[in-house]
Scaffold this motif. Sequence first.
Motif, mmCIF file in Angstrom:
data_model
loop_
_atom_site.group_PDB
_atom_site.id
_atom_site.type_symbol
_atom_site.label_atom_id
_atom_site.label_comp_id
_atom_site.label_asym_id
_atom_site.label_seq_id
_atom_site.Cartn_x
_atom_site.Cartn_y
_atom_site.Cartn_z
ATOM 1 N N LEU A 138 -18.503 -20.993 7.089
ATOM 2 C CA LEU A 138 -18.687 -22.350 7.045
ATOM 3 C C LEU A 138 -19.457 -22.827 8.247
ATOM 4 O O LEU A 138 -19.372 -22.536 9.303
ATOM 5 C CB LEU A 138 -17.334 -22.991 6.895
ATOM 6 C CG LEU A 138 -16.202 -22.493 5.918
ATOM 7 C CD1 LEU A 138 -14.879 -23.312 6.076
ATOM 8 C CD2 LEU A 138 -16.771 -22.533 4.504
ATOM 9 N N VAL A 139 -20.400 -23.778 7.846
ATOM 10 C CA VAL A 139 -21.078 -24.668 8.635
ATOM 11 C C VAL A 139 -21.103 -25.926 8.539
ATOM 12 O O VAL A 139 -21.094 -26.603 7.497
ATOM 13 C CB VAL A 139 -22.643 -24.291 8.472
ATOM 14 C CG1 VAL A 139 -23.691 -24.924 9.360
ATOM 15 C CG2 VAL A 139 -23.163 -22.574 8.280
ATOM 16 N N THR A 140 -20.935 -26.624 9.849
ATOM 17 C CA THR A 140 -20.406 -28.097 9.757
ATOM 18 C C THR A 140 -21.225 -28.790 10.727
ATOM 19 O O THR A 140 -21.999 -27.994 11.565
ATOM 20 C CB THR A 140 -18.849 -28.221 9.989
ATOM 21 O OG1 THR A 140 -18.386 -29.551 9.844
ATOM 22 C CG2 THR A 140 -18.355 -27.667 11.131
ATOM 23 N N ASP A 141 -21.181 -30.048 10.799
ATOM 24 C CA ASP A 141 -21.924 -30.804 11.891
ATOM 25 C C ASP A 141 -20.915 -31.737 12.560
ATOM 26 O O ASP A 141 -21.364 -32.488 13.236
ATOM 27 C CB ASP A 141 -22.752 -31.804 10.869
ATOM 28 C CG ASP A 141 -21.911 -32.936 10.137
ATOM 29 O OD1 ASP A 141 -20.856 -32.664 10.032
ATOM 30 O OD2 ASP A 141 -22.568 -33.782 9.715
ATOM 31 N N SER A 142 -19.652 -31.202 12.838
ATOM 32 C CA SER A 142 -18.680 -31.797 13.704
ATOM 33 C C SER A 142 -17.919 -30.869 14.490
ATOM 34 O O SER A 142 -17.289 -29.903 13.803
ATOM 35 C CB SER A 142 -17.834 -32.511 12.651
ATOM 36 O OG SER A 142 -16.584 -32.974 13.453
ATOM 37 N N GLY A 143 -17.640 -30.788 15.680
ATOM 38 C CA GLY A 143 -16.914 -30.208 16.399
ATOM 39 C C GLY A 143 -15.294 -30.370 15.971
ATOM 40 O O GLY A 143 -14.417 -29.314 16.084
ATOM 41 N N GLY A 144 -14.972 -31.513 15.871
ATOM 42 C CA GLY A 144 -13.710 -31.800 15.581
ATOM 43 C C GLY A 144 -13.248 -31.220 14.396
ATOM 44 O O GLY A 144 -12.025 -30.834 14.254
ATOM 45 N N LEU A 145 -14.309 -31.514 13.498
ATOM 46 C CA LEU A 145 -13.789 -30.902 12.013
ATOM 47 C C LEU A 145 -13.775 -29.308 11.893
ATOM 48 O O LEU A 145 -13.126 -28.640 11.223
ATOM 49 C CB LEU A 145 -14.812 -31.303 11.053
ATOM 50 C CG LEU A 145 -14.662 -32.869 10.767
ATOM 51 C CD1 LEU A 145 -15.726 -33.309 9.646
ATOM 52 C CD2 LEU A 145 -13.106 -33.301 10.004
ATOM 53 N N ARG A 146 -14.581 -28.709 12.907
ATOM 54 C CA ARG A 146 -14.714 -27.249 13.036
ATOM 55 C C ARG A 146 -13.243 -26.727 13.470
ATOM 56 O O ARG A 146 -12.623 -25.835 13.078
ATOM 57 C CB ARG A 146 -15.631 -27.050 14.092
ATOM 58 C CG ARG A 146 -15.777 -25.401 14.369
ATOM 59 C CD ARG A 146 -16.637 -25.101 15.501
ATOM 60 N NE ARG A 146 -16.224 -25.705 16.890
ATOM 61 C CZ ARG A 146 -15.512 -25.074 17.767
ATOM 62 N NH1 ARG A 146 -15.080 -23.984 17.311
ATOM 63 N NH2 ARG A 146 -15.312 -25.744 18.910
ATOM 64 N N PRO A 206 -20.575 -19.666 18.520
ATOM 65 C CA PRO A 206 -20.972 -18.988 17.393
ATOM 66 C C PRO A 206 -19.559 -18.513 16.666
ATOM 67 O O PRO A 206 -19.226 -17.328 16.560
ATOM 68 C CB PRO A 206 -21.627 -17.827 17.575
ATOM 69 C CG PRO A 206 -21.424 -17.486 19.075
ATOM 70 C CD PRO A 206 -21.131 -18.572 19.868
ATOM 71 N N SER A 207 -18.732 -19.302 16.443
ATOM 72 C CA SER A 207 -17.392 -19.247 15.619
ATOM 73 C C SER A 207 -17.561 -19.502 14.167
ATOM 74 O O SER A 207 -18.805 -19.823 13.720
ATOM 75 C CB SER A 207 -16.375 -20.225 16.237
ATOM 76 O OG SER A 207 -16.885 -21.527 15.851
ATOM 77 N N ASN A 208 -16.435 -19.251 13.420
ATOM 78 C CA ASN A 208 -16.553 -19.522 11.959
ATOM 79 C C ASN A 208 -15.144 -20.518 11.704
ATOM 80 O O ASN A 208 -14.087 -19.897 11.864
ATOM 81 C CB ASN A 208 -16.342 -18.200 11.217
ATOM 82 C CG ASN A 208 -16.526 -18.338 9.789
ATOM 83 O OD1 ASN A 208 -17.072 -19.493 9.365
ATOM 84 N ND2 ASN A 208 -16.385 -17.470 9.036
ATOM 85 N N PRO A 209 -15.183 -21.536 11.364
ATOM 86 C CA PRO A 209 -16.491 -22.388 10.884
ATOM 87 C C PRO A 209 -17.295 -22.539 12.130
ATOM 88 O O PRO A 209 -16.909 -22.464 13.333
ATOM 89 C CB PRO A 209 -15.871 -23.574 10.731
ATOM 90 C CG PRO A 209 -14.630 -23.451 9.868
ATOM 91 C CD PRO A 209 -14.055 -22.273 10.900
ATOM 92 N N LEU A 210 -18.571 -22.800 11.956
ATOM 93 C CA LEU A 210 -19.418 -23.137 12.998
ATOM 94 C C LEU A 210 -20.199 -24.470 13.125
ATOM 95 O O LEU A 210 -20.605 -24.955 11.966
ATOM 96 C CB LEU A 210 -20.656 -22.124 12.591
ATOM 97 C CG LEU A 210 -21.790 -21.968 13.590
ATOM 98 C CD1 LEU A 210 -21.570 -21.445 15.026
ATOM 99 C CD2 LEU A 210 -22.837 -21.040 12.880
ATOM 100 N N ASP A 211 -19.945 -24.949 14.256
ATOM 101 C CA ASP A 211 -20.571 -26.313 14.492
ATOM 102 C C ASP A 211 -22.195 -26.017 15.006
ATOM 103 O O ASP A 211 -22.453 -25.517 15.899
ATOM 104 C CB ASP A 211 -19.815 -27.027 15.419
ATOM 105 C CG ASP A 211 -20.303 -28.408 16.110
ATOM 106 O OD1 ASP A 211 -21.087 -29.223 15.158
ATOM 107 O OD2 ASP A 211 -19.990 -29.012 17.278
ATOM 108 N N CYS A 212 -22.937 -26.962 14.271
ATOM 109 C CA CYS A 212 -24.274 -26.704 14.410
ATOM 110 C C CYS A 212 -25.079 -28.243 14.998
ATOM 111 O O CYS A 212 -26.113 -28.355 15.185
ATOM 112 C CB CYS A 212 -25.096 -26.337 13.187
ATOM 113 S SG CYS A 212 -25.057 -24.711 12.972
#
Length: 710
Positions: free
Chosen positions: A315-323, A358-364
């Motif tokens: 999973l790739v997301t745009d949010s640290g909190g949601l990650r 570099p975790s999963n989910p991943l905040d980019c």
Amino acid sequence: MLANYPAQGMLNAAHRLAPMLDARSIAVVGVSERANSFGLRLAQAVTSANFSGRIDFINPRYESVLGRPCRASLGDLDEAPDLAILGVGGRNLEQSLVDAIGSGAKSAVIFDACNGKATDGAPLLSRLKDIAREHGIAVCGGAGMGLINVPSGCVASFYGASHLKPGGITLIAHSGSVFTTLAMNDPRYRFDLLVSPGQEIGATIDEYIDYAVTRESTKVIAIFMETARNPAGFQSSLKHARQRGIPVVVCKVGRTEESARMARSHTGALAGSKAAYEAVLEDCGAISVQSIDELMNVASLCSTGRLPGPGGAALVTDSGGLRELAIDLAAESGARLARFSNRTVHGLRQVLPQHLEPSNPLDCAADLTEDFSKPFEEVLTILSDAEEVSMVGLEADLRDDYVYEEKLLDLALCLPLRTSKPCFFYSSFGRANNFLLGARLIDRGIPCINGIGETLNAISKLQEWSERRGEAADPFPKDSEGVVASWQARLSLPKPIDEHEALALLSSFGVPVVDNEVHDTLDGLKAAAKRLGYPIALKTAAEGVEHKSDVGGVLLSIRDERELEQSYGRLGATLGPRAIIQNMAPRGIELAFGCVKDPDFGPLVMVSAGGTLVEHFGGQQFALAPFNESRALDLIDRLPISRLLDGIRGNEPVDKVAAARALSSFSVMCAVLGDAMNEADVNPIVVTAKGAMAVDALIVPAADLARKVA
């Protein structure tokens, strides 16, 4: 005139349901032009989707309806229709179905609930079923919404379908409300076939599954079901789908536990329709879900035809909190997320800003510059190539009313071009405003799922299915026909099976049992004790006592002859002279095996914690008999008590393989004895580091139960 639609929808023209589900000509009985009438609504719906085949309207009161000629009767047609849509009420249904058959119609759809009486006074529903069976005609309904073939534009429903676009989902829903809710609400879902079989007058759910499996345009079958009216056919159709690699996702309602079987065993009290159907779905390779949200989320993941290989989702997301939220929920639920290899982690570190992990989910999400989307693109390329990644999901703040980064929208829309793996877009918020975005995405082959919990659940369900479908069953050892025949004969006799005989039955099928003898004199018991060796256990063998502990019929840890005399005196005074003497079982972890005969699907085997441990560890597991040792081990591993079997706090692990071998042998026994045995309980099965053995058993012959009921 033939319908002009893709040939992939008609691979099995010989199938009994082909004239219904791929009809090329339709006759609609009961159309009308009266405002707000059912007949008008039906006529509008049937003509709503540009069906290019022949449509004939039937109603003697009209010369035309909606500008189309209207015939007086089905008998006036110059050629037999593939499908007759009977939009008439109950009092006219019997004759309408007879007329349809007389006209040569190959199939029919009925909407009415069929609650009235037939002309001979019999229940109308039963009469219609008899007519359909006698003439071999496929009938969809009654009490349903009909059917829609989206690619062909064939609408045999009173709900219009002009808004529907073809896709990979075949939906079969016993509930008409579910049919309309799912078909008419959300543009993210794209359907191949939509079927509301209702009361299944002339076609059962298994036939619809079997037909859908033959269609290249069907990539997944979603089922909302109340019951399987043809249980054997249901199992066969699910296995057919598994063989063809078509996922079948099932939401079974009516899952309440059934205690109305008058069960005499512990297993019988625990088993019910939910346990039986869950076992059937797993055994036959289907995906079981608990809600229509789950149903459609899993189905949408499968709808593009891309299915996951080994590994897990990235999973790739745009949010640290949601990650962080996704990481927490994934850990709590055991979600099937990929564990990144060292190679993948190294690659991710090369393209991510230093402050992103570099975790999963991943905040980019880095600084909002012109290059904001670059890490997303590079990360998706790396994950698409990673062997441990089976699916790729992207989350970004993209909505119908707001797009904060156009390049991320372009990236989302082009996901299938970047990878051949299943890919999807998701939003952590379950009520995200993205219906229109979801429609754009699915047009490009990208499912859209809302809610992080729903997303994790859907990808886990699909990953589990993908891993199970490659399993090969071990061959079962062939049991001696003489052993089976002798025990079937014994179970048919008008004599209860006591514990000694029950243990002998288990032993003859390869289930290890504790050494034991039965006697009705003190001298006989003393001699047996010398053979077995102290300490021993003494149990009543009085006829009719099934649960010995409840009546004080079990005396344990008898150390010598004097204690044996005293114990036997107490036991005999209250419960009679006949007793079972057996070795004391070694200390170990206790399991319980059980079996009940499900009225639809046959022997249903249970494994759970045994003895007093059942009060502390729930989580019974059920499976259809028979099954192999590998399946048995999987069932045991799912039990909460499994962690005790593995050894905790310095305790030695026990032999789970021996327990699985015993459970598999038990399942074979339950299967081959078939109708001769109604229930069985083996409790406890003591599992030690050196093996597993049955200590107590209850067998209820079917003949014995029949006598008690009579």
